[in-house]
Scaffold this motif. Sequence first.
Motif, mmCIF file in Angstrom:
data_model
loop_
_atom_site.group_PDB
_atom_site.id
_atom_site.type_symbol
_atom_site.label_atom_id
_atom_site.label_comp_id
_atom_site.label_asym_id
_atom_site.label_seq_id
_atom_site.Cartn_x
_atom_site.Cartn_y
_atom_site.Cartn_z
ATOM 1 N N THR A 20 0.829 -1.191 0.000
ATOM 2 C CA THR A 20 0.000 0.000 0.000
ATOM 3 C C THR A 20 0.876 1.259 0.000
ATOM 4 O O THR A 20 1.951 1.282 0.599
ATOM 5 N N ASP A 43 -7.783 -5.347 -5.748
ATOM 6 C CA ASP A 43 -7.811 -4.746 -4.420
ATOM 7 C C ASP A 43 -9.115 -5.108 -3.722
ATOM 8 O O ASP A 43 -10.199 -4.791 -4.215
ATOM 9 N N SER A 55 -10.191 3.651 1.424
ATOM 10 C CA SER A 55 -9.571 2.633 0.577
ATOM 11 C C SER A 55 -8.583 3.240 -0.414
ATOM 12 O O SER A 55 -7.970 2.503 -1.191
ATOM 13 N N GLY A 108 -2.794 -4.544 -4.544
ATOM 14 C CA GLY A 108 -1.955 -5.105 -3.492
ATOM 15 C C GLY A 108 -2.579 -6.268 -2.748
ATOM 16 O O GLY A 108 -2.045 -6.692 -1.720
ATOM 17 N N ILE A 215 2.812 6.101 4.106
ATOM 18 C CA ILE A 215 1.591 5.593 4.734
ATOM 19 C C ILE A 215 1.003 6.638 5.674
ATOM 20 O O ILE A 215 -0.214 6.892 5.669
ATOM 21 N N THR A 276 -1.954 -0.241 8.906
ATOM 22 C CA THR A 276 -1.564 -0.090 7.504
ATOM 23 C C THR A 276 -0.120 -0.502 7.304
ATOM 24 O O THR A 276 0.228 -1.147 6.304
ATOM 25 N N ALA A 280 1.295 -3.501 4.873
ATOM 26 C CA ALA A 280 2.403 -3.333 3.932
ATOM 27 C C ALA A 280 3.495 -4.372 4.173
ATOM 28 O O ALA A 280 4.075 -4.924 3.228
ATOM 29 N N GLN A 283 2.332 -7.622 2.736
ATOM 30 C CA GLN A 283 2.402 -7.580 1.282
ATOM 31 C C GLN A 283 3.839 -7.783 0.791
ATOM 32 O O GLN A 283 4.085 -8.534 -0.162
#
Length: 317
Positions: A20, A43, A55, A108, A215, A276, A280, A283
């Motif tokens: 993200t 997504d 979002s 992502g 972020i 968040t 990340a 991910q």
Amino acid sequence: MNQHLSAVSKPPIICIMGPTASGKTDLAFKLCDVLPCDIISVDSALIYKGMDIGSAKPTADELSQYPHRLVDIIDPADSYSAADFVRDAKKEIADIQSKGRIPLLVGGTMMYFKSLLEGISPLPKADADIRAQIETEAAEHGWQYIHQLLAQVDPVSAERIHPNDPQRLTRALEVYRISGKTMTQLTATKGQGLEGNIVQFAIAPTERSELHQRIELRYDIMLEQGFEQEVENLIKRGDLTDDLPSIRCVGYRQMWQYLHGEYDRDEMVFRGVCATRQLAKRQLTWLRSWPNLTWLTTNDDNNLDRVLEVINESNKL
């Protein structure tokens, strides 16, 4: 097809992945400016109508200039699985290719990408009655008890799923109760993966601290744009709860809990940013072991040229 493609014998399917706030969307827009691409969103938050700010959905102007498929396709009260995504994405890819254009998959949600590229296991659809039964058992005995039930029938899944993860625990036990087969058994069988000339890219900053800054900046911008009001509107509907996948989306859950008085605003911001960051990190963990990836660096002016170079090379193979 386009002056930027030196060969057209194998029109590619392009994938742009990344954590993200890494710059995936900006790169996709630049690519659309030079190639006949149509964007397919990968997504799991952008699918929901009325969930725009939290979002980081592209703006109405951006969506007008760069239309995205699989955005705003379901209500936040509804469910949408990886299998649903694979079905819909394959349909969109075929439609784009039938028009002589290039599918550009951007996002992502790594489970969506993995399911599409490798094929998805033939898991049964959700059963509302069985889910309700499991949730009733959890309310009576606790999620640790549900975890123990799962461990008795599917120790491999129980080892993988944390006792405090009700969503995945419910799904794993539900699969067994519907089919009589465990999640482990069923996921050993893969469906048909995506075929074609697939070119995959991942974009991320070289330093984690830079990603953290991006972020935090994005979260601040969301708050300025009215994220709190957006979630208030979701609450006012009266039919949504914080155990739905939509409200469990990163950022939404923290704002939801703040608006229900579970903690103050500063704590909401802190928790939202932390969640968040954790997303990340997950991910990036997926991507580090991902095969056949070309890595790009956030804010590198040469990214577009590098993407075009790799695409041209893939067309020559």
